[in-house]
Design a protein around this motif. Structure first.
Motif, short mmCIF file in Angstrom:
data_model
loop_
_atom_site.label_atom_id
_atom_site.label_comp_id
_atom_site.label_asym_id
_atom_site.label_seq_id
_atom_site.Cartn_x
_atom_site.Cartn_y
_atom_site.Cartn_z
N VAL A 5 -25.08 -70.76 -64.37
CA VAL A 5 -24.80 -69.42 -64.86
C VAL A 5 -24.46 -69.49 -66.34
CG1 VAL A 5 -23.33 -67.39 -64.68
CG2 VAL A 5 -23.98 -68.64 -62.61
N GLU A 6 -25.25 -68.77 -67.15
CA GLU A 6 -24.97 -68.68 -68.58
C GLU A 6 -24.12 -67.44 -68.86
OE1 GLU A 6 -29.46 -69.85 -68.45
OE2 GLU A 6 -28.14 -68.38 -67.49
N SER A 7 -23.36 -67.52 -69.92
CA SER A 7 -22.60 -66.37 -70.40
C SER A 7 -22.34 -66.54 -71.89
CB SER A 7 -21.28 -66.22 -69.64
OG SER A 7 -20.45 -67.35 -69.86
N CYS A 22 -22.52 -72.57 -70.06
CA CYS A 22 -23.43 -72.82 -68.93
C CYS A 22 -22.63 -73.54 -67.87
CB CYS A 22 -24.61 -73.66 -69.41
SG CYS A 22 -25.69 -74.28 -68.11
N THR A 119 -29.15 -65.38 -70.87
CA THR A 119 -28.22 -64.46 -71.52
C THR A 119 -28.84 -64.01 -72.83
OG1 THR A 119 -25.91 -64.15 -72.23
CG2 THR A 119 -26.89 -66.31 -72.65
#
Length: 125
Positions: A5-7, A22, A119
């Motif tokens: 999961v990227e942010s 990540c 993202t």
């Protein structure tokens, strides 16, 4: 469930900074090389950076060298991409990917085992 999961994406003015994260879920990130890719509108997916799992050494494509820094915190199962001096041409969807095995990072998608959802980074005044 194994996934990344990227942010950290967003809208920033030219010259600004962002830090992308990540996070790996369901597998230990420390056994994997981590690559950061980006895809700008109408352009092909481009690998911009990679950090190796064995010695922590990193690769950068020329267009981001000196401005971006890749790092990893295995205790947090997280990799980062610090982006400084951002330019409008850095606008893209940014993806992280994990690749197990070997020393050198693959430069294309098929070489990686897991991918995040991406993202958006927009650099605009």
């Amino acid at each position: 469930q194994v996934h990344l999961v990227e942010s950290g994406g967003g809208v920033v003015q030219p010259g600004g900074s962002l830090r992308l994260s990540c996070v790996g879920y369901g597998f230990p990130l420390d056994y994997y090389k981590i690559g950061w890719f980006r895809q700008a509108p109408g352009k092909e997916l481009e690998r911009i950076s990679c950090i190796r799992s064995t010695d922590g050494s990193a690769y950068y494509t020329d267009s981001v060298k000196g401005r971006f820094t890749i790092s990893r915190d295995n205790a947090k199962n997280t990799a980062y991409l610090q982006m400084n001096s951002l330019k409008p041409e850095d606008t893209a969807v940014y993806y992280c990917a994990a690749e197990r095995g070997g020393y050198y990072c693959s430069d294309s998608m098929p070489g990686y085992d897991y991918w995040g959802q991406g993202t958006q980074v927009t650099v605009s005044s």
